[in-house]
Design an enzyme around this catalytic site. Structure first.
Site, PDB file in Angstrom:
ATOM      1  N   ASP A 178      44.290  89.677  63.445  1.00 49.50           N
ATOM      2  CA  ASP A 178      45.379  90.981  63.286  1.00 49.50           C
ATOM      3  C   ASP A 178      44.900  91.652  61.874  1.00 49.50           C
ATOM      4  OD1 ASP A 178      47.667  92.491  63.942  1.00 49.50           O
ATOM      5  OD2 ASP A 178      48.442  90.441  64.772  1.00 49.50           O
ATOM      6  N   CYS A 233      52.006  96.858  61.753  1.00 45.81           N
ATOM      7  CA  CYS A 233      52.071  96.734  63.334  1.00 45.81           C
ATOM      8  C   CYS A 233      52.185  98.189  64.092  1.00 45.81           C
ATOM      9  CB  CYS A 233      52.705  95.705  63.814  1.00 45.81           C
ATOM     10  SG  CYS A 233      51.946  94.176  63.246  1.00 45.81           S
ATOM     11  N   SER A 265      49.091  88.586  77.568  1.00 50.89           N
ATOM     12  CA  SER A 265      48.997  89.208  76.478  1.00 50.89           C
ATOM     13  C   SER A 265      49.620  88.173  75.533  1.00 50.89           C
ATOM     14  CB  SER A 265      49.822  90.715  76.503  1.00 50.89           C
ATOM     15  OG  SER A 265      49.200  91.337  77.403  1.00 50.89           O
ATOM     16  N   GLY A 284      34.675  85.968  55.707  1.00 53.39           N
ATOM     17  CA  GLY A 284      35.029  87.247  56.026  1.00 53.39           C
ATOM     18  C   GLY A 284      34.141  88.267  56.338  1.00 53.39           C
ATOM     19  N   HIS A 285      34.460  89.612  56.385  1.00 58.00           N
ATOM     20  CA  HIS A 285      33.444  90.561  56.476  1.00 58.00           C
ATOM     21  C   HIS A 285      34.059  91.928  55.825  1.00 58.00           C
ATOM     22  CE1 HIS A 285      30.201  92.885  57.808  1.00 58.00           C
ATOM     23  NE2 HIS A 285      31.057  93.661  58.514  1.00 58.00           N
TER      24      HIS A 285
END
Length: 355
Positions: A75, A24, A56, A146-147
């Site tokens: 994320d 992060c 947020s 997914g990708h």
């Protein structure tokens, strides 16, 4: 169109050497992000969208019917550790945390995969995905799709979806005056990652780092059902200071953090004193440091810890004083021994005070 060559096993660099910022700590600094979002056009918001981008918050929430709402988040980031399985587990755990932070139960995930296939072998990439699958299995959910793309830096994460009763949604903006703040995990992940990248984190430190970053924030749904719990968020890339300020702004109230009560990873202060501080910590401080007031002396190490970007960080819970014992009990029952009371909501205007 020419295809990139596929790397061979044994010829690969350390995963963290491929990252300009790991975990992060890759996040765009809050001040810069705010400027970017101010330039986007605002679309009409449907009534069923209970939580959007306004405060947020950790995830979007869309009401389906009287008793069900879908919770959606995404994320992803570059490697924070060199072990591919550990990287996958951390990234997936971090993504699923946003579902728990809204008080929801995860139901399935989609994988987001960007890999430099001319640098990393198919075997290494497969182990990253294996780590993500292990985290999802621990959460009781499948990866349903997914990708993938060929990327310059290694990137992995999830789109995570969950379900919640709208009555139990816990926003980051609903804290009330007099609420007590409970924090579920110790700070210092960014500092540990900075030491790891420079090969100065020993085996014990690495074990501590993996233990906290791969621990799912499972208390979230149980906490959300308590009437005394008013607000929740997970502390991630903006550090405790940044996410506490988001909670303060959303509620329109002040927040006090009792610094000596904040749990820390055992080696965090010593590593920070030795200079192992992420660049994201400085960017965080530049974005919001001027909004923090201090009722005590704070050293440069304290400042670094307050703004330290957490990857898969702990839940920050605002609850009524009479609910604190039950909140702490749930944390303990779920294996969060470090959970502690760290402050309170007070005052009539937004702001963060460190006492």
């Amino acid at each position: 169109m020419s295809l990139s060559p596929v790397a061979e096993p044994g010829s690969e660099p350390r995963l963290t050497s491929l990252s300009h910022g790991g975990g992060c700590g890759c996040k765009i600094a809050p001040g810069v992000l705010s400027g970017i979002l101010r330039g986007t056009s605002t679309l009409p918001v449907p009534e069923a969208l209970l939580v959007g981008i306004e405060t947020s918050d950790d995830a979007a929430v869309y009401q389906l019917n009287e008793h069900q709402a879908i919770v959606a988040t995404t994320d992803f980031f570059m490697p924070i550790v060199d072990d591919p399985v550990d990287f996958g587990k951390i990234a997936a755990t971090n993504a699923i945390s946003d579902i728990y932070a809204m008080g929801a139960t995860p139901i399935f995930a989609l994988a987001l995969v960007g890999m430099p296939i001319n640098v990393l072998s198919v075997e290494t990439i497969g182990r990253i995905l294996e780590g993500g699958s292990l985290a999802c299995r621990a959460a009781g959910i499948p990866i349903a799709g997914g990708h993938t793309i060929d990327s310059v830096e290694a990137i992995y994460g999830l789109v995570a979806l969950g379900i919640v009763d709208p009555a139990h949604v816990k926003k980051n903006a609903a804290a009330r005056p007099g609420d007590v703040l409970v924090f579920g995990k110790p700070l210092g992940v960014g500092i540990y990652s900075a030491a790891l990248k420079k090969e100065q984190l020993g085996a014990d430190g690495y074990a501590q780092m993996i233990a906290t970053t791969t621990k799912l924030n499972t208390p979230g749904p149980r906490l959300a059902r308590l009437p005394g719990v008013h607000a929740m968020t997970d502390v991630t890339g903006f550090g405790l200071g940044g996410h506490a300020l988001e909670m303060s702004r959303g509620a329109g109230k002040g927040i006090r953090i009792d610094w000596d009560s904040v749990p820390m990873l055992p080696l965090a202060a010593g590593l920070a004193s030795a200079g192992f501080i992420t660049g994201a910590s400085g960017r965080n401080w530049a974005s919001y440091g001027a909004e923090i007031s201090f009722a005590r002396a704070m050293s440069p190490v304290d400042q670094a810890l307050l703004s330290d970007p957490q990857t898969s960080g702990g839940l920050l819970v605002a609850c009524a004083p009479e609910g604190v014992a039950e909140v702490l009990q749930i944390f303990r029952e779920e294996g969060f021994a470090a959970a502690a009371v760290v402050g309170a909501v007070e005052g009539t205007s937004p702001g963060l005070t460190i006492a």
